[in-house]
Structure formats: C-alpha cells, structure tokens
Design a protein around this motif. Structure first.
Motif, mmCIF file in Angstrom:
data_model
loop_
_atom_site.group_PDB
_atom_site.id
_atom_site.type_symbol
_atom_site.label_atom_id
_atom_site.label_comp_id
_atom_site.label_asym_id
_atom_site.label_seq_id
_atom_site.Cartn_x
_atom_site.Cartn_y
_atom_site.Cartn_z
ATOM 1 N N SER A 1 -14.955 15.848 13.720
ATOM 2 C CA SER A 1 -14.307 16.240 12.755
ATOM 3 C C SER A 1 -13.091 15.743 12.739
ATOM 4 O O SER A 1 -12.232 15.287 11.882
ATOM 5 N N VAL A 2 -12.501 15.911 14.230
ATOM 6 C CA VAL A 2 -10.991 15.602 14.417
ATOM 7 C C VAL A 2 -11.031 14.157 14.174
ATOM 8 O O VAL A 2 -9.918 13.566 13.713
ATOM 9 N N LYS A 3 -11.865 13.350 14.634
ATOM 10 C CA LYS A 3 -11.803 11.921 14.308
ATOM 11 C C LYS A 3 -11.560 11.472 13.005
ATOM 12 O O LYS A 3 -11.027 10.522 12.661
ATOM 13 N N ILE A 4 -12.392 12.195 11.997
ATOM 14 C CA ILE A 4 -12.314 11.946 10.781
ATOM 15 C C ILE A 4 -11.143 12.187 10.092
ATOM 16 O O ILE A 4 -10.670 11.219 9.375
ATOM 17 N N LEU A 5 -10.399 13.111 10.592
ATOM 18 C CA LEU A 5 -8.985 13.299 9.959
ATOM 19 C C LEU A 5 -8.088 12.488 10.631
ATOM 20 O O LEU A 5 -7.176 11.967 10.012
ATOM 21 N N GLU A 6 -8.173 11.921 11.657
ATOM 22 C CA GLU A 6 -7.281 11.085 12.489
ATOM 23 C C GLU A 6 -7.516 9.800 11.973
ATOM 24 O O GLU A 6 -6.449 9.129 11.568
ATOM 25 N N ALA A 7 -8.655 9.255 11.209
ATOM 26 C CA ALA A 7 -8.762 7.977 10.767
ATOM 27 C C ALA A 7 -8.309 8.221 9.102
ATOM 28 O O ALA A 7 -8.195 6.982 8.486
ATOM 29 N N GLY A 8 -8.126 9.215 8.645
ATOM 30 C CA GLY A 8 -8.037 9.116 7.098
ATOM 31 C C GLY A 8 -7.056 10.216 6.341
ATOM 32 O O GLY A 8 -7.015 10.263 5.461
ATOM 33 N N THR A 9 -6.162 11.199 7.275
ATOM 34 C CA THR A 9 -5.512 11.993 6.709
ATOM 35 C C THR A 9 -4.145 11.354 5.960
ATOM 36 O O THR A 9 -3.692 10.199 6.709
ATOM 37 N N THR A 10 -3.780 11.925 4.860
ATOM 38 C CA THR A 10 -2.674 11.354 4.078
ATOM 39 C C THR A 10 -1.332 12.116 4.598
ATOM 40 O O THR A 10 -1.364 13.316 4.607
ATOM 41 N N PRO A 11 -0.358 11.437 4.908
ATOM 42 C CA PRO A 11 0.774 12.056 5.191
ATOM 43 C C PRO A 11 1.268 13.083 3.868
ATOM 44 O O PRO A 11 1.247 12.753 2.896
ATOM 45 N N GLY A 12 1.816 14.305 4.414
ATOM 46 C CA GLY A 12 2.062 15.345 3.572
ATOM 47 C C GLY A 12 1.010 16.275 3.088
ATOM 48 O O GLY A 12 0.993 17.204 2.353
ATOM 49 N N HIS A 13 -0.380 15.732 3.286
ATOM 50 C CA HIS A 13 -1.639 16.668 2.968
ATOM 51 C C HIS A 13 -1.711 17.468 4.144
ATOM 52 O O HIS A 13 -1.132 17.509 5.365
#
Length: 598
Positions: A126-138
């Motif tokens: 789950s952390v990897k998914i966020l690390e790969a695709g999180t948008t700045p400001g979200h």
C-alpha cells in the motif's frame, strides 16, 4: 522532402478536428473546486480467515461506499487485496467520471479469497502504491481492513513479518501517510494491538466492529476525519413501507458537496425536494446517486442554502441510518506576525480570517457559529497549548505569550458543526528569535482576467481540408486491412513453460512445455492449457506475435498478472521477451499459473 510537407496541413486539420470534438463532449455533474483532495489506498485482507471475520463480504460494500463518497472528480483511489502475497492490485486511479468510480467498484466486486495472510505484505505494498502515484498537495492515506492476525506460509517467520511491517509503517510516517485500520472481529479473534499500533504510529485511527454491517458508517467517519469534516447524524428510521420525510439542512452557500449516506439491510427508494419546494431528479446534473446492497448515497453538488427534504421508503421493520457529511470550500488564513527577534515572554498578536473561493468570508451567521483557537505545539515535548480567539468583525483575534525559549509550531484552528480547518503552520523559535514557514498572504490575489485575442477570419481551407481528411481515411483503411491480414498470418516462435500452483495447499504441478510454432496470428492461453474446463477464464487471455521474437499478452479478464513481483496492467498489451516470467492469479479457482517464455 516535398511529400511529407504536403501531408502536414491534412494531418494538422485531422488533429484539430479531433481536439474540437473532444472539447465539445458534454459532462454531467461537475466537480466542486476544493483544496482538499485524497490519494487513498483501500487495502483488504482476503485470506480464508476472513470467511469468519466478514462472512457476508460487507467490507467490500464499505470500500465501494468510500469510493462513492469521494469527490466527483480529482481524488485518486487504489485498491489492494492481499493474503501472504499480493492477490490483486489497482494502482492509484484519478477519478474523472462516474465510470471511473464504477470501474473501481467492479474491481472490488471481483476480489476473491486465498490461503495464508501476512499483514506486512499489505501495508508495505500500500505504501509503495502511494509512493509511486501520490500527487503533491493531496492527502495520502491508507484504509486497512483486517483481523490483525497472521497465518504465515513456510519459510516466513513472525520476526520477518514484524520487521517488514515496522519498516513499512515508518516509511508511511515519513511520507505523512495516515493509516486507518478497521478490525473485523465477528469471530472474536481480533488482534487489536497490532492494528492500534499501525494507526497510532502514523496518525490514523483504529475502529473495531463485531458486526460487518457497521462498516459503511465507519468508512464515513474515516473519510470525514481525513478531510477534517464531521459526520452529522440526521435520523434513524424504521421502515414502514411508506415514504418518511427527513430534513437535510444546508447551513450556507459554502458547501461544495453534501454526502447523504443511507445505510440499510434492504434497498430503499428516495425522493428529494429543494428548499424552494421543487422536486429534484435523482440523479440529475447536480445530484449523483449511488447504491449497493447495503447502502444508498446521494451527493449534492454545490447545493443551495436552506432545508432540503429527503423522503425515504424502506422495507417494513428495516432499520435505516441516515447521516450527512459536508465538504466545505473554506480555508483559514493566519496573518503574518509583526516584528522579529521573538524571545520567551513576548506576546504575539494573532489575526486570522476565513476565505472561500479566494475571497474573505463575511457571512455573519457562518462566522458567529464558528469557534476559533490558536494551537501552539512545543516541538520538543509535542505538548499542545490551545488558546481561544475572539471574533471581531470578520477576523478572529487574540494574543499569546511565548512560554519558554523553545520552538513552537503555531496555527489557527476554526471549528463548526460540519468542519474543522487549520491554517498553514508557522514555526516560531523563541531561542533563536526567528519565524519560518510564513503563512499564506492576508489577501488572496485573483489572476488578471484573460483578454481574448482579436478574432480573425479563418482562411477558407474547409473544402480542401475535408477532402484531404477523407483521402487520408481511405488510405488508412487500406493500410489497416493489409496490416490485419499480415498479422493474422504471423507465426509464433519458441516455447512456453507452464507451471500451475494450488494456492490452498501450495502444491505445484510438474512444468509443462508447449511449442508455439504450430500456432498463427492469435493464441488463447486456454488452448495451451488443453482447454481444461477448470481454466475456462483463461480463454480471454490472448497471446499474439510481437516484433522480432517477442510476444504480446492481452488480459481481458479480472485475473491479476505479475512480473518481477509487481502487478502489471496487460489490458492494452504486455510485451514478453525471451526468458521473461509472469504469474497469473486466477479468479474462479484458487490457483495461479506461471508462464516462462523460452
């Protein structure tokens, strides 16, 4: 050189036509502008132990409700199902339409269960998914649905799992990811301490339920908590077979979205009337309606202020819970402090105001109902000092004396019945006498209006361009037909090694070698599996010859495909080179297939 230049006008006109057509496509409900967007991963333990913890798969219903509650556009959502390995995974998808949400919910509906479980696997991925695709400001977050217990496969120890989990949780904390855990305890075997530690270490919250039917309400609270909103209980009804009225108050014109959740064990019928007494269509341009087995959700986009009337018709004696979550277009702006060289004992003059749409709020009723306070956090001890502020006109004001020569994080918090908002924090160092990370400016500046360029009459190319486009289409059609003929008769090269694993027992069948040179054009995986009925779903996993001696695999099923331990999307084609290995996890039977192209 001449021929390519002659083609350019026709190619440009074709691109221009496509662009104009795409810009004319009408929308339905439009997204409400808001600063608060989510990047959320919904992670669920799908091991066989969940057959007891969540017998009716209501956790799936809860995830679908969470998806429906997110904004019409702009939020990003991923889904992860795990046992002691990743069973299925969907990377963060930016929601741009109702169909995007439906695709996510369809993905949830396809989740199946398997043997063993390792909570570290779910959190780490789950952390990897966020690390790969999180948008700045979200705002990144994880919702973890599990019973907290591990059932490890051979070769994996509890110490291994604990170490990996601790590393993943620490990574989440460093990234500012809040992990909300939902402990499923229908069988009374919940390992609550594990889930509590995951949440407390990352700034999330833990919820526990003995009955899966409460999950939708819990998800509503998580959604509201992450966006600093508040769940407003409206009414509890007992179905009578007739419509019953409930008042839905919209307190002011700053509500971007109002989510009305209706949780029941049986389907309900709903009607909605606006404050002017006019019945509103459900769904319609400004009303989004979603429903599933255990809930209905009505989303009002930028609703007008006043009392709306919701009418609900439920089955006789069915318990119906109705609640409301607002999403406000409100932000708190704290004005910069005057002076410098602050030391212990100095008094700071605090001024802050509310903004909506980039403009200061002057709504007396809204301001009077809000409570404001200064929140100062000692960065050495983590102790918080809360000082009430008073409303003067449209500003919240007050004073605060620096207690000691320490570093403090200072912000203004404004709370109302439907929301909580914080200003951007400022660090005041009473030892060094500095102020850093200055807050937003006191007044927002709106961009200057765009002055449209002077309109010019278009050059009369229309007839020529249309003729050119038609000619291009005819030529392209001939090229496509010839290409399809060649493709259908292209041959395969090499062999495929096939190994089948029973996920319940861990047993592996002996590898099978299949020569590919007997096939042309297209090959279904089911053919390589000798059309065994057990593997009928693989009929929609197709192989085609690629460039050189490569293969291209197309996945038109819900089966998960992994390469090098990572889930890959093969819906538009996955290239396989010599010695490549992939793993396919089936849905209809608890087995996986490993393919190696040699």
């Amino acid at each position: 050189m001449t021929k390519p230049l002659r083609r350019l006008p026709f190619l440009f006109s074709f691109i221009l036509i496509v662009s104009l057509i795409s810009s004319w496509v009408p929308g339905t409900a439009q997204a409400a502008d808001t600063d608060e967007k989510l990047d959320a991963v919904l992670a669920i333990d799908v091991s066989t132990s969940m057959n007891d913890s969540d017998r009716g798969k209501v956790a799936n219903e809860a995830m679908k409700m969470f998806i429906d509650m997110t904004s019409v556009q702009g939020d990003k959502i991923g889904v992860l199902a795990y046992t002691d390995q990743i069973v299925r995974e969907k990377a963060l998808l930016e929601v741009k339409s109702a169909q995007d949400k439906q695709d996510l919910k369809d993905f949830v509906n396809q989740l199946s269960r398997g043997a063993y479980t390792d909570i570290a696997v779910g959190v780490k991925e789950s952390v990897k998914i966020l690390e790969a695709g999180t948008t700045p400001g979200h705002r990144p977050m994880i919702v973890l649905l599990a019973d907290g217990n591990n059932s490890l496969n051979k070769g994996r120890t509890q110490a291994d799992s604990d170490k990996e989990l601790a590393e993943a949780v620490e990574k989440a904390r460093q990234m500012g990811v809040h992990i909300y855990t939902i402990g499923l305890n229908a069988d009374g075997k919940l390992n609550k301490s594990v889930l509590e530690k995951i949440s407390s270490d990352t700034g999330g919250k833990t919820f526990v339920t003995d009955t899966a039917e409460t999950l939708p309400q819990i998800l509503s609270e998580i959604f509201a908590s992450e966006l600093r909103l508040k769940v407003v209980p409206l009414k509890q009804l007992t179905g009578s077979g007739d419509f019953q009225a409930v008042t839905v108050p919209i307190p002011n014109g700053n509500v971007l979205e109002a989510n009305i959740s209706i949780v029941s064990t049986k389907p309900v019928e709903v009607k909605l009337t606006d404050p002017a007494g006019k019945q509103v269509g459900i769904p319609s341009d400004a009303i989004v309606y979603s429903k599933s087995n255990s809930y209905s959700l009505i989303k009002l986009i930028k609703p007008v202020e006043g009392d709306w009337k919701l009418e609900v018709k439920g089955a006789t004696s069915d318990q119906i819970d109705i609640s409301l979550v607002f999403n406000y277009d409100i932000r708190v702006v704290m004005e910069p402090f005057g002076g410098s060289g602050y030391k212990a004992g100095d008094r700071l003059a605090i001024k802050a105001h509310l903004e909506s749409g980039g403009e200061p709020l002057t709504d007396d009723a809204l301001l009077q109902s809000a409570k404001a306070s200064l929140v100062a956090k000692d960065l050495d001890s983590s102790k918080e000092i809360v000082t009430p502020l008073t409303l003067q006109g449209s500003q919240f004001t007050g004073e605060w004396a620096l207690p000691e020569a320490r570093r403090y994080e200072v912000k203004v918090r404004v709370e109302d019945s439907g929301y909580t908002r914080d200003s951007e924090p400022v660090t005041v160092d009473a030892a060094a006498g500095t102020v850093t990370a200055a807050p937003s400016p006191t007044a927002s500046t709106k961009p200057a209006p765009t002055v449209p360029a002077e309109e010019k009459k278009p050059f009369p190319w229309t007839t020529v361009l249309i003729g050119g486009v038609i000619a291009l289409i005819v030529i392209a059609g001939g090229v496509v037909l010839f290409s399809r003929y060649k493709k259908a008769n292209r041959g395969f090269f090499g062999q495929m090694i096939i190994e089948i694993r029973d996920e319940n027992t861990g047993e592996r069948l002996s590898p099978q070698y299949r020569k590919l040179n007997a096939f042309k054009g297209r090959l279904r995986l089911h053919q390589l599996l000798q059309l065994a009925p057990e593997f009928a779903e693989t009929d929609k996993i197709v192989l085609e010859p690629g460039k050189g001696d490569t293969l291209v695999l197309y996945n038109r099923t819900g089966c998960m495909i992994e390469r090098s331990g990572r889930t890959v999307d093969a819906t538009k084609g996955l290239e396989l080179r010599k010695n490549d290995r992939i793993r396919i996890t089936l849905q209809n039977v608890n087995k996986s297939i490993q393919l190696e192209y040699i």
